[in-house]
Design a protein around this motif. Structure first.
Motif, PDB file in Angstrom:
ATOM      1  N   ASP A  12      33.524  41.373  50.482  1.00  0.00           N
ATOM      2  CA  ASP A  12      34.678  41.378  49.592  1.00  0.00           C
ATOM      3  C   ASP A  12      35.883  42.010  50.291  1.00  0.00           C
ATOM      4  O   ASP A  12      37.040  42.306  49.620  1.00  0.00           O
ATOM      5  CB  ASP A  12      34.484  42.208  48.516  1.00  0.00           C
ATOM      6  N   GLN A  28      38.427  41.851  53.687  1.00  0.00           N
ATOM      7  CA  GLN A  28      38.832  41.058  54.740  1.00  0.00           C
ATOM      8  C   GLN A  28      40.173  41.860  55.529  1.00  0.00           C
ATOM      9  O   GLN A  28      41.101  42.454  54.864  1.00  0.00           O
ATOM     10  CB  GLN A  28      39.419  39.918  54.186  1.00  0.00           C
ATOM     11  N   THR A  40      42.440  43.216  52.468  1.00  0.00           N
ATOM     12  CA  THR A  40      42.527  42.918  51.296  1.00  0.00           C
ATOM     13  C   THR A  40      41.002  43.201  50.697  1.00  0.00           C
ATOM     14  O   THR A  40      40.086  43.101  51.405  1.00  0.00           O
ATOM     15  CB  THR A  40      42.791  41.320  51.077  1.00  0.00           C
ATOM     16  N   TYR A  61      38.559  42.363  47.277  1.00  0.00           N
ATOM     17  CA  TYR A  61      38.414  41.482  46.135  1.00  0.00           C
ATOM     18  C   TYR A  61      37.498  42.142  45.141  1.00  0.00           C
ATOM     19  O   TYR A  61      36.121  42.386  45.653  1.00  0.00           O
ATOM     20  CB  TYR A  61      37.631  40.095  46.849  1.00  0.00           C
ATOM     21  N   ARG A 114      35.244  41.745  42.230  1.00  0.00           N
ATOM     22  CA  ARG A 114      34.780  40.425  41.358  1.00  0.00           C
ATOM     23  C   ARG A 114      34.891  40.772  39.986  1.00  0.00           C
ATOM     24  O   ARG A 114      34.996  39.759  39.287  1.00  0.00           O
ATOM     25  CB  ARG A 114      33.160  40.484  41.836  1.00  0.00           C
ATOM     26  N   GLY A 126      37.912  38.018  38.667  1.00  0.00           N
ATOM     27  CA  GLY A 126      38.282  38.501  40.033  1.00  0.00           C
ATOM     28  C   GLY A 126      39.513  38.808  40.211  1.00  0.00           C
ATOM     29  O   GLY A 126      40.418  38.183  39.626  1.00  0.00           O
ATOM     30  N   THR A 179      42.451  40.148  44.046  1.00  0.00           N
ATOM     31  CA  THR A 179      42.420  40.417  45.188  1.00  0.00           C
ATOM     32  C   THR A 179      43.632  41.375  45.366  1.00  0.00           C
ATOM     33  O   THR A 179      44.749  41.373  44.703  1.00  0.00           O
ATOM     34  CB  THR A 179      42.735  39.200  46.067  1.00  0.00           C
ATOM     35  N   ARG A 218      45.726  46.450  38.244  1.00  0.00           N
ATOM     36  CA  ARG A 218      45.311  45.535  37.119  1.00  0.00           C
ATOM     37  C   ARG A 218      45.104  46.086  35.912  1.00  0.00           C
ATOM     38  O   ARG A 218      44.334  45.148  35.164  1.00  0.00           O
ATOM     39  CB  ARG A 218      43.853  45.010  37.892  1.00  0.00           C
TER      40      ARG A 218
END
Length: 345
Positions: free
Chosen positions: A199, A201, A208, A210, A212, A222, A224, A319
């Protein structure tokens, strides 16, 4: 079957095969079609289990065990539970200092278990609204109580806390990475421990992450999140130091450390993140009672608001589904800006 027995799937268990066989027996299908129907019944059960996240099912399992123990300790029957019993249990949780959200989740766990066992939940049999009225009374009482929200950890304090995780030992390196990334990506503690190596990178500007699924993303769409390299908390540098110890094996990003300080591949629990935050807060001279795993996420939002980040850019990281909650952090950070009494007080 209990809630805790549902986690991890269900294909091939006797009770599933039994229910499928009963459906086949009740149908007019030829024997040749029976295996296909059994497979479809098993698929339907699997989809029903996925209606709740693994974290939710684990919480329900724990809540159900607590309700069972409470009932058995008082000579009461937990399944099927009388509405009077459930209402009394909810009152006992409130008396013990549980938040109304926790009390509500316990009721959801009891409801879930009854429905799973093919029984009408206590709320459906509560003709006198005992459960609803008890829950309403609990919420009204708790709203009247003075509440102490968990404090946000600012970047300066967190940098000092990271400094308290001194040395190159496995635990210290991991803890620095958790603290830095937890704030930098505004992650909930459940999201932190759910992260897998895949998850994360590394990119030129930083990394980043991620996520899920999360509390507000039960369908698992999900998201990012971009995390800059940073100059103060340096989340990328701390994560790289941890990855050098962890290695490149697939699995949880952050793992439990053994009793002798050795690396293990076992995933951490979300409660361990809260304990970690409290431990370093105490070392920094902060009140650990006012700190929790959420203090990292709240810290990002508070710092972002203080440095005049736009709500839209804050929302990209946090988010939040509703701007109402997000704007609460902005208002808190701007409370003394251009104060109406600044010119005469």
């Amino acid at each position: 079957m209990r809630v805790d027995e549902q986690i991890g799937g269900g294909a091939g268990r006797p009770e599933i095969a039994g229910s499928a066989s009963a459906l086949v027996a009740a149908s007019d299908l030829s024997p040749a079609c029976a295996p296909e129907l059994i497979a479809e019944v098993e698929a339907a059960r699997s989809y029903r289990l996925r209606a709740r996240s693994a974290n939710t099912l684990r919480a329900y399992a724990s809540d159900w065990r607590q309700f069972q123990d409470w009932c058995w300790g008082r000579g009461l029957e937990p399944l099927p539970a009388l509405p009077e019993v459930v209402a009394t249990y909810l009152a006992s949780l409130s008396r013990a200092g549980r938040a109304d959200s926790t009390v509500t989740r316990h009721l959801a766990a009891i409801t879930w278990q009854h429905r799973h066992d093919g029984l009408p939940p206590p709320t459906a049999r509560d003709t006198h609204q005992l459960i609803a009225d008890t829950l309403s009374g609990i919420r009204r009482e708790q709203r009247a109580r003075p509440t102490r929200k968990k404090a946000a950890i600012g970047a300066k304090d967190l940098a000092a806390m990271i400094g308290k995780a001194d040395g190159l030992g496995t635990r210290a390196v991991r803890d620095r990475a958790i603290l830095a990334l937890g704030l930098a990506a505004a992650l909930r503690r459940s999201e932190l421990v759910a992260l897998q190596l895949a998850d994360v990178q590394l990119v030129e500007q930083g990394l980043t992450v991620y996520v899920r699924h999360s509390k507000t993303d039960q369908e698992g769409e999900g998201a990012t999140i971009a995390v800059p390299v940073g100059k103060v908390l340096r989340p990328v540098a701390h994560l790289n130091a941890w990855l050098a110890i962890r290695g490149g094996e697939p699995g949880p990003l952050f793992t439990r450390i053994g009793t002798k300080g050795e690396y293990t591949a076992e995933a951490m629990s979300d409660r361990s993140v809260a304990r970690l935050v409290k431990r370093y807060a105490r070392l920094q001279g902060l009140d650990p009672a006012m700190m929790a795993g959420h203090s990292l996420r709240a810290g990002f939002l508070t710092e972002a608001a203080r440095t005049r980040a736009s709500p839209a850019k804050m929302q990209e990281v946090s988010r939040h589904k509703s701007l109402k909650v997000l704007l609460g952090y902005v208002r808190s950070a701007e409370r003394f800006d251009e104060h109406a009494g600044a010119g005469f007080l």
